[in-house]
Design an enzyme around this catalytic site. Structure first.
Site, PDB file in Angstrom:
ATOM      1  N   ASP A  13     -29.326  14.713   7.447  1.00 40.44           N
ATOM      2  CA  ASP A  13     -29.641  16.153   7.409  1.00 40.44           C
ATOM      3  C   ASP A  13     -29.489  16.830   8.766  1.00 40.44           C
ATOM      4  O   ASP A  13     -30.187  17.797   9.071  1.00 40.44           O
ATOM      5  CB  ASP A  13     -31.076  16.383   6.883  1.00 40.44           C
ATOM      6  CG  ASP A  13     -31.264  15.792   5.501  1.00 40.44           C
ATOM      7  OD1 ASP A  13     -30.293  15.790   4.731  1.00 40.44           O
ATOM      8  OD2 ASP A  13     -32.386  15.338   5.199  1.00 40.44           O
ATOM      9  N   LYS A  16     -24.367  18.034   8.980  1.00 37.50           N
ATOM     10  CA  LYS A  16     -22.982  17.547   8.849  1.00 37.50           C
ATOM     11  C   LYS A  16     -22.142  18.483   7.983  1.00 37.50           C
ATOM     12  O   LYS A  16     -20.993  18.774   8.289  1.00 37.50           O
ATOM     13  CB  LYS A  16     -22.979  16.133   8.216  1.00 37.50           C
ATOM     14  CG  LYS A  16     -23.664  15.086   9.074  1.00 37.50           C
ATOM     15  CD  LYS A  16     -23.713  13.736   8.375  1.00 37.50           C
ATOM     16  CE  LYS A  16     -24.628  13.708   7.183  1.00 37.50           C
ATOM     17  NZ  LYS A  16     -26.056  13.912   7.479  1.00 37.50           N
ATOM     18  N   GLY A  17     -22.746  18.951   6.867  1.00 34.38           N
ATOM     19  CA  GLY A  17     -22.013  19.802   5.935  1.00 34.38           C
ATOM     20  C   GLY A  17     -21.481  21.044   6.629  1.00 34.38           C
ATOM     21  O   GLY A  17     -20.312  21.402   6.495  1.00 34.38           O
ATOM     22  N   GLY A  40     -26.989  15.392   0.738  1.00 37.42           N
ATOM     23  CA  GLY A  40     -27.148  16.809   0.400  1.00 37.42           C
ATOM     24  C   GLY A  40     -26.611  17.608   1.573  1.00 37.42           C
ATOM     25  O   GLY A  40     -27.246  17.656   2.622  1.00 37.42           O
ATOM     26  N   HIS A  41     -25.431  18.155   1.438  1.00 34.35           N
ATOM     27  CA  HIS A  41     -24.770  18.865   2.536  1.00 34.35           C
ATOM     28  C   HIS A  41     -24.719  20.353   2.209  1.00 34.35           C
ATOM     29  O   HIS A  41     -24.168  20.747   1.182  1.00 34.35           O
ATOM     30  CB  HIS A  41     -23.364  18.297   2.769  1.00 34.35           C
ATOM     31  CG  HIS A  41     -23.385  16.852   3.184  1.00 34.35           C
ATOM     32  ND1 HIS A  41     -22.258  16.097   3.346  1.00 34.35           N
ATOM     33  CD2 HIS A  41     -24.421  16.020   3.467  1.00 34.35           C
ATOM     34  CE1 HIS A  41     -22.592  14.873   3.725  1.00 34.35           C
ATOM     35  NE2 HIS A  41     -23.908  14.803   3.789  1.00 34.35           N
ATOM     36  N   GLN A 223     -25.601  10.611   5.271  1.00 38.52           N
ATOM     37  CA  GLN A 223     -26.782  10.004   5.902  1.00 38.52           C
ATOM     38  C   GLN A 223     -26.619  10.015   7.432  1.00 38.52           C
ATOM     39  O   GLN A 223     -25.980  10.893   7.956  1.00 38.52           O
ATOM     40  CB  GLN A 223     -27.043   8.581   5.361  1.00 38.52           C
ATOM     41  CG  GLN A 223     -27.495   8.547   3.903  1.00 38.52           C
ATOM     42  CD  GLN A 223     -26.373   8.650   2.902  1.00 38.52           C
ATOM     43  OE1 GLN A 223     -25.412   7.911   2.971  1.00 38.52           O
ATOM     44  NE2 GLN A 223     -26.489   9.561   1.960  1.00 38.52           N
ATOM     45  N   THR A 238     -30.658   3.361   4.001  1.00 37.80           N
ATOM     46  CA  THR A 238     -29.886   3.460   2.770  1.00 37.80           C
ATOM     47  C   THR A 238     -29.095   2.159   2.618  1.00 37.80           C
ATOM     48  O   THR A 238     -29.203   1.262   3.449  1.00 37.80           O
ATOM     49  CB  THR A 238     -28.994   4.723   2.768  1.00 37.80           C
ATOM     50  OG1 THR A 238     -28.482   4.916   1.448  1.00 37.80           O
ATOM     51  CG2 THR A 238     -27.851   4.632   3.773  1.00 37.80           C
ATOM     52  N   THR A 298     -32.453  18.660   0.638  1.00 36.95           N
ATOM     53  CA  THR A 298     -31.490  19.330  -0.236  1.00 36.95           C
ATOM     54  C   THR A 298     -31.452  18.672  -1.611  1.00 36.95           C
ATOM     55  O   THR A 298     -31.289  19.329  -2.634  1.00 36.95           O
ATOM     56  CB  THR A 298     -30.076  19.237   0.402  1.00 36.95           C
ATOM     57  OG1 THR A 298     -30.183  19.631   1.764  1.00 36.95           O
ATOM     58  CG2 THR A 298     -29.068  20.114  -0.281  1.00 36.95           C
ATOM     59  N   GLY A 301     -35.910  17.992  -2.532  1.00 39.26           N
ATOM     60  CA  GLY A 301     -36.873  19.060  -2.261  1.00 39.26           C
ATOM     61  C   GLY A 301     -38.081  18.606  -1.455  1.00 39.26           C
ATOM     62  O   GLY A 301     -38.997  19.381  -1.198  1.00 39.26           O
ATOM     63  N   LYS A 303     -40.539  17.587   1.576  1.00 33.90           N
ATOM     64  CA  LYS A 303     -40.733  18.125   2.915  1.00 33.90           C
ATOM     65  C   LYS A 303     -40.236  17.075   3.919  1.00 33.90           C
ATOM     66  O   LYS A 303     -40.563  15.894   3.793  1.00 33.90           O
ATOM     67  CB  LYS A 303     -42.242  18.350   3.097  1.00 33.90           C
ATOM     68  CG  LYS A 303     -42.601  19.244   4.221  1.00 33.90           C
ATOM     69  CD  LYS A 303     -44.085  19.613   4.117  1.00 33.90           C
ATOM     70  CE  LYS A 303     -44.494  20.329   5.386  1.00 33.90           C
ATOM     71  NZ  LYS A 303     -45.900  20.687   5.389  1.00 33.90           N
TER      72      LYS A 303
HETATM   73  P1  GDP Z   1     -26.487  17.467   6.249  1.00 34.16           P
HETATM   74  O1  GDP Z   1     -27.059  16.577   5.207  1.00 34.16           O
HETATM   75  O2  GDP Z   1     -26.308  16.766   7.555  1.00 34.16           O
HETATM   76  O3  GDP Z   1     -25.237  18.183   5.823  1.00 34.16           O
HETATM   77  O4  GDP Z   1     -27.590  18.606   6.527  1.00 34.16           O
HETATM   78  P2  GDP Z   1     -28.403  19.425   5.394  1.00 34.16           P
HETATM   79  O5  GDP Z   1     -27.495  20.441   4.811  1.00 34.16           O
HETATM   80  O6  GDP Z   1     -29.107  18.492   4.476  1.00 34.16           O
HETATM   81  O7  GDP Z   1     -29.537  20.086   6.285  1.00 34.16           O
HETATM   82  C1  GDP Z   1     -29.237  20.902   7.369  1.00 34.16           C
HETATM   83  C2  GDP Z   1     -29.866  22.280   7.119  1.00 34.16           C
HETATM   84  O8  GDP Z   1     -29.853  23.025   8.307  1.00 34.16           O
HETATM   85  C3  GDP Z   1     -29.113  23.119   6.104  1.00 34.16           C
HETATM   86  O9  GDP Z   1     -30.018  23.914   5.410  1.00 34.16           O
HETATM   87  C4  GDP Z   1     -28.181  23.950   6.971  1.00 34.16           C
HETATM   88  O10 GDP Z   1     -27.829  25.201   6.358  1.00 34.16           O
HETATM   89  C5  GDP Z   1     -29.062  24.200   8.160  1.00 34.16           C
HETATM   90  N1  GDP Z   1     -28.354  24.342   9.434  1.00 34.16           N
HETATM   91  C6  GDP Z   1     -27.227  23.736   9.881  1.00 34.16           C
HETATM   92  N2  GDP Z   1     -26.965  24.075  11.167  1.00 34.16           N
HETATM   93  C7  GDP Z   1     -27.962  24.923  11.537  1.00 34.16           C
HETATM   94  C8  GDP Z   1     -28.280  25.601  12.754  1.00 34.16           C
HETATM   95  O11 GDP Z   1     -27.590  25.484  13.770  1.00 34.16           O
HETATM   96  N3  GDP Z   1     -29.407  26.371  12.766  1.00 34.16           N
HETATM   97  C9  GDP Z   1     -30.202  26.515  11.679  1.00 34.16           C
HETATM   98  N4  GDP Z   1     -31.271  27.272  11.761  1.00 34.16           N
HETATM   99  N5  GDP Z   1     -29.939  25.880  10.515  1.00 34.16           N
HETATM  100  C10 GDP Z   1     -28.836  25.095  10.446  1.00 34.16           C
HETATM  101  P1  IMO Z   2     -27.453  13.460   4.051  1.00 36.33           P
HETATM  102  O1  IMO Z   2     -26.013  13.062   3.862  1.00 36.33           O
HETATM  103  C1  IMO Z   2     -31.573  12.243   4.681  1.00 36.33           C
HETATM  104  C2  IMO Z   2     -32.855   8.511   2.794  1.00 36.33           C
HETATM  105  C3  IMO Z   2     -33.867   8.600   1.686  1.00 36.33           C
HETATM  106  C4  IMO Z   2     -34.609   7.295   1.888  1.00 36.33           C
HETATM  107  C5  IMO Z   2     -33.475   6.332   2.297  1.00 36.33           C
HETATM  108  C6  IMO Z   2     -32.926   5.505   1.152  1.00 36.33           C
HETATM  109  O2  IMO Z   2     -27.848  14.705   3.382  1.00 36.33           O
HETATM  110  O3  IMO Z   2     -27.782  13.424   5.512  1.00 36.33           O
HETATM  111  P2  IMO Z   2     -31.311   6.046  -0.893  1.00 36.33           P
HETATM  112  O4  IMO Z   2     -31.458   6.992  -2.036  1.00 36.33           O
HETATM  113  O5  IMO Z   2     -30.096   6.302  -0.070  1.00 36.33           O
HETATM  114  O6  IMO Z   2     -31.424   4.609  -1.297  1.00 36.33           O
HETATM  115  O7  IMO Z   2     -32.599   6.339   0.052  1.00 36.33           O
HETATM  116  O8  IMO Z   2     -32.458   7.147   2.824  1.00 36.33           O
HETATM  117  N1  IMO Z   2     -31.633   9.326   2.597  1.00 36.33           N
HETATM  118  C7  IMO Z   2     -31.380  10.450   3.275  1.00 36.33           C
HETATM  119  N2  IMO Z   2     -32.142  11.139   4.167  1.00 36.33           N
HETATM  120  N3  IMO Z   2     -30.333  12.661   4.391  1.00 36.33           N
HETATM  121  C8  IMO Z   2     -29.549  11.974   3.520  1.00 36.33           C
HETATM  122  O9  IMO Z   2     -28.251  12.287   3.299  1.00 36.33           O
HETATM  123  C9  IMO Z   2     -30.085  10.835   2.882  1.00 36.33           C
HETATM  124  N4  IMO Z   2     -29.622   9.959   1.971  1.00 36.33           N
HETATM  125  C10 IMO Z   2     -30.571   9.035   1.834  1.00 36.33           C
HETATM  126  O10 IMO Z   2     -34.714   9.725   1.846  1.00 36.33           O
HETATM  127  O11 IMO Z   2     -35.478   7.399   2.990  1.00 36.33           O
HETATM  128 MG    MG Z   3     -28.630  16.522   3.860  1.00 36.21          MG
END
Ligand code: GDP
Ligand code: IMO
Ligand code: MG
Length: 429
Positions: A13, A16-17, A40-41, A223, A238, A298, A301, A303
């Protein structure tokens, strides 16, 4: 000109997306190489928000996208994600999306087993996404998986299904759950096969051709390195290798195809699920980071747990994954803090460590050593150049670079695609 692999340098998180979407403008193909729909990107483009779990983030721009062999693929989820994206006006067709026919399938029994195990684990649970990722990879390594290419030969699956059901029926019996209904499973597979097969092909061929023609390949990791099955906080990880090296094995290209490794790191740290987290701030600071950063998973849901930037962990991620440069995201979330802290080492008993120990109980016991500096009151949100950043924020970024021994190539200042500062172009390397 380099190909670029984008990987998470923390616990996922990191954003990356957003970064993949931004880079995808100049890529010729975007390819996922591990994980599945546990990812979840999030992409924010104007007033539209796209949440992708299985599909490569390039798909939103219409950049040709590939799901590589290293991904575990839930075909029913694939269908619903494609339909959802089509509903948002994104065209997904066999011309824009190709799926490796050697991908392992995630079956309903995998999600069920994931949930049963989590429910039975009490306080020891991993906190998985319950999407069957671990059980599917187990079957792959156990050589009893059903793969995408098998969907075209369902009538020949007898012996493979014998192995699969024998294994799973024994496990299910242990949980007091009914054995697998083999006929129903085959019916489900027959029904979904027609949807999946038009996308399926030996993608290594088109990737090799793209490479031979000098096309730019963007590898999209899921991840993060701290969730890597070998290098992460085992067992709270993971079930795949998330390091950049997997970009080769998970697509059918050699290691020399991966050029610039762009590690994505938040300007602080988050984690979702169980496991050690030395710089976690289970207090007002953590609450503030979570609220300002909208830190909710993502996929589930849940926290996200929040804490200070840990330079020991990111330096380690950079080392084990061969990171060339970092994209530092969410710097704007730190705006307005009086002070910001960075972890620079750990205390374990009477020892001081400059790396994260391997053993789970040591990982839990380490005490972070912090360096604290003044924060900044000005806003960095939406900045698109260095000149727009307050001096103190630049000082923070420079200190991070020094501590992690890796240069910052990009800085992200909001969720929006264009709110990105380019310091060093990964494709130009
Ligand atoms: P990913 O799994 O690495 O693709 O990241 P996620 O999408 O799960 O979580 C990153 C969250 O931070 C998303 O809600 C993005 O829209 C948000 N985000 C990404 N870059 C920034 C940033 O520079 N500032 C803020 N405030 N939010 C960001
Ligand atoms: P993105 O690509 C954050 C975490 C889960 C759990 C562990 C194992 O959005 O960064 P799994 O279902 O993979 O066997 O769960 O890994 N986890 C992530 N945490 N971002 C992710 O992907 C994750 N994918 C798995 O919360 O702790
Ligand atoms: Mg994510």
């Amino acid at each position: 000109m380099a190909n670029v692999a984008v990987i998470g340098a923390q616990w996922g998180d990191e954003g990356k997306g957003k970064i993949v979407d931004w880079l995808a403008e100049r890529a010729d193909v975007v390819v996922r190489f591990q994980g599945g729909h546990n990812a979840g990107h999030t992409l924010v483009v104007g007033d539209k928000v796209y949440k992708l779990s299985l599909l490569p983030s390039g798909i939103v721009r219409g950049t040709p996208s590939v799901i590589g062999n290293g991904v575990v693929l839930d075909p029913w989820h694939l269908k619903s994600e494609i339909e959802k994206l089509r509903g948002q006006g994104v065209d997904v067709t066999p011309d824009t999306l190709k799926i490796a026919d050697t991908c392992t399938l995630i079956l309903p029994l995998h999600g069920e087993l994931d949930g049963l195990r989590e429910d039975a684990s009490g306080t020891g649970k991993i906190g998985t996404t319950r999407r069957g990722i671990g059980p599917a990879y187990e079957d792959k390594v156990g050589r009893r998986a059903i793969r995408v290419c098998d969907l075209a030969h369902l009538d020949d699956l007898g012996p493979q299904l014998d192995r699969l059901t024998a294994h799973h029926d024994a496990l299910r019996a242990g949980f007091g759950v009914a054995p697998i209904d083999r006929a129903a499973l085959l019916d489900q597979l027959r029904e979904i096969a027609g949807f999946v097969l038009p996308y399926a092909q030996p993608v290594w061929r088109m990737l090799h051709e793209a490479r031979a023609r000098g096309r730019r390949i963007l590898f999209e990791g899921a991840q993060g390195v701290l969730l890597d099955i070998d290098h992460g906080t085992y067992p709270f990880v993971t079930s795949s290798n998330t390091v950049a090296g997997t970009a080769a094995a998970g697509t059918g290209l050699g290691p020399n195809a991966v050029g610039f490794v762009l590690g994505i790191a938040k300007a602080y740290t988050t984690r979702v699920g169980s496991g050690p987290f030395p710089t976690e701030q289970d207090n007002e600071i953590g609450e503030r980071l979570g609220t300002r950063g909208h830190e909710f998973g993502t996929v589930t849901g849940r926290k996200r747990r929040c804490g200070w930037f840990d330079s020991v962990l990111v330096r380690q991620s950079a080392a084990v994954s061969g990171i060339t440069g970092i994209a530092l995201t969410k710097i704007d979330v730190l705006d307005g803090l009086d002070e910001v802290s960075i972890c620079t080492g750990y205390r374990l008993g009477d020892q001081v460590l400059d790396y994260y120990p391997s053993n789970a109980s040591d990982q839990k016991s380490v005490e972070p050593i912090y360096e604290t500096m003044a924060g900044w009151q000005e806003s960095t949100a939406g900045a698109r150049s260095w000149a727009e950043l307050p001096a103190q924020a630049i000082k923070y970024i420079r200190r991070i670079e020094e501590l992690i021994q890796c240069p910052v190539a990009l800085v992200s200042t909001s969720p929006e695609r264009e709110d990105t500062i380019l310091v060093r172009d990964p494709f130009a390397d």
